[in-house]
Design an enzyme around this catalytic site. Structure first.
Site, PDB file in Angstrom:
ATOM      1  N   GLU A 238      -0.537  25.338  31.922  1.00  0.00           N
ATOM      2  CA  GLU A 238      -1.720  25.973  31.356  1.00  0.00           C
ATOM      3  C   GLU A 238      -2.600  24.900  30.719  1.00  0.00           C
ATOM      4  O   GLU A 238      -2.101  23.875  30.245  1.00  0.00           O
ATOM      5  CB  GLU A 238      -1.320  26.992  30.275  1.00  0.00           C
ATOM      6  N   ASP A 263      -0.463  44.032  45.862  1.00  0.00           N
ATOM      7  CA  ASP A 263      -0.607  44.054  44.408  1.00  0.00           C
ATOM      8  C   ASP A 263      -1.807  43.220  43.979  1.00  0.00           C
ATOM      9  O   ASP A 263      -2.606  43.623  43.133  1.00  0.00           O
ATOM     10  CB  ASP A 263       0.671  43.525  43.758  1.00  0.00           C
TER      11      ASP A 263
END
Length: 317
Positions: A238, A263
């Site tokens: 991240e 999905d």
């Protein structure tokens, strides 16, 4: 202390050493990896010693610029010595990480840094909001029902071969799943294949369970609080406040790649947050909309995705 011979150190900052290391990488990549890992450990130890020196008083009668210079040279020797053999163990860990074999489905034991390109869809902050997570979860359940018999040939798509051939093999393996998700959502199949390729390194990496079983999560979608399906935990990268960080996050797990595409398509088409991306007709607009919506924390995500889309689209020829 006996000095470490220059040929043993072979520091990459030395042009001759760098050229020798490049030649070794071409003929014996495993040995070259060990050498690079040892160099990294030596640099790390040297930085650690330097920090320790800086934290101690250096205003004695014998302390001057010359003694500091020779102390620094001595610390380099210490660092080089400590990194030889098994050293502190850091080099061995690096070699183990980069030598990790793939498991069934072409996956590694965990999602590496490059796979998520700086932070795939999160459940809080820059990522999937709680409401969208619930929507995507429903879409994933619906997709799973129709996933039986769908192609899960990602392993065949990533068999050893030239890295330039990976996108073509990946696209061929994922075409059926992507086209089905595209028909249901209106999102171009090439856009979805490109993002799946970007997030998974063209099928080489994805989060896996503790027993090594694949999650089939090609899009790096994390498991938010409203996700009630299976979950696997894996390390990802991240970018937080401009700093790259390694964190372990929960990721959604699917019964098949077809379910993963369903999905993902449900997430984009069923959420107001990603509405602009879902309705985009160009790779540039699609990538830019996902970046603005916060799909990933990588500040360069849009440009990377746009290039992946272009590469995938070019395969039509």
């Amino acid at each position: 202390m006996q000095p470490v011979p220059a040929q043993t150190l072979g520091l990459a900052i030395d042009p001759a050493g760098l050229n020798a290391l490049k030649a070794q990488a071409g003929g014996a990549p495993t040995a070259a990896l060990q050498k690079v890992a040892q160099q990294f450990e030596a640099v790390f130890v040297n930085m650690m010693l330097k920090s320790m020196r800086d934290a101690t008083p250096q205003d004695g009668e014998t302390d001057n610029e010359q003694t500091k210079m020779f102390t620094g040279m001595l610390d380099e020797q210490y660092a080089a010595r400590l990194s030889q053999g098994h050293g502190l163990g850091l080099a061995d860990m690096i070699v183990k990480q980069f030598s990790r074999p793939t498991v069934a489905g072409g996956n590694t034991a965990a999602m590496p840094a490059a796979a998520g390109t700086g932070g795939p869809a999160a459940s809080a902050g820059p990522g999937i909001p709680a409401g969208a997570a619930g929507t995507a979860g429903a879409a994933g359940a619906a997709g799973a029902a129709g996933a039986a018999g769908a192609s899960d040939a990602i392993g065949a798509a990533v068999v050893p071969g030239p890295s330039s051939a990976l996108p073509a093999r990946f696209k061929a393996a994922m075409a059926e799943s992507a086209q089905a998700a595209s028909a249901a959502s209106g999102i171009p199949a090439d856009f979805m294949i490109a993002q799946a390729g970007l997030e998974s390194g063209w099928g080489r990496h994805q989060p896996v369970a503790a027993d090594g079983s694949p999650s089939h999560n090609l899009f790096g979608i994390k498991a938010g609080p409203n996700w009630h399906g299976p979950v696997v935990h894996a390390e990802t990268t991240e970018v937080v406040n401009g700093l790259v960080q390694k964190v372990v996050q929960p990721f959604r797990a699917y019964p098949s790649y077809a379910a993963a595409f369903q999905d993902y398509a449900g997430l984009l088409s069923g959420s107001a947050r990603y509405a602009r991306a879902a309705g985009a007709t160009s790779g540039h607009d699609f990538a830019g909309a996902l970046q603005k919506a916060g799909y990933a924390t990588d500040p360069s995500y849009a440009s990377k995705l746009e290039r992946a889309i272009q590469a995938t689209t070019d395969l039509r020829a």
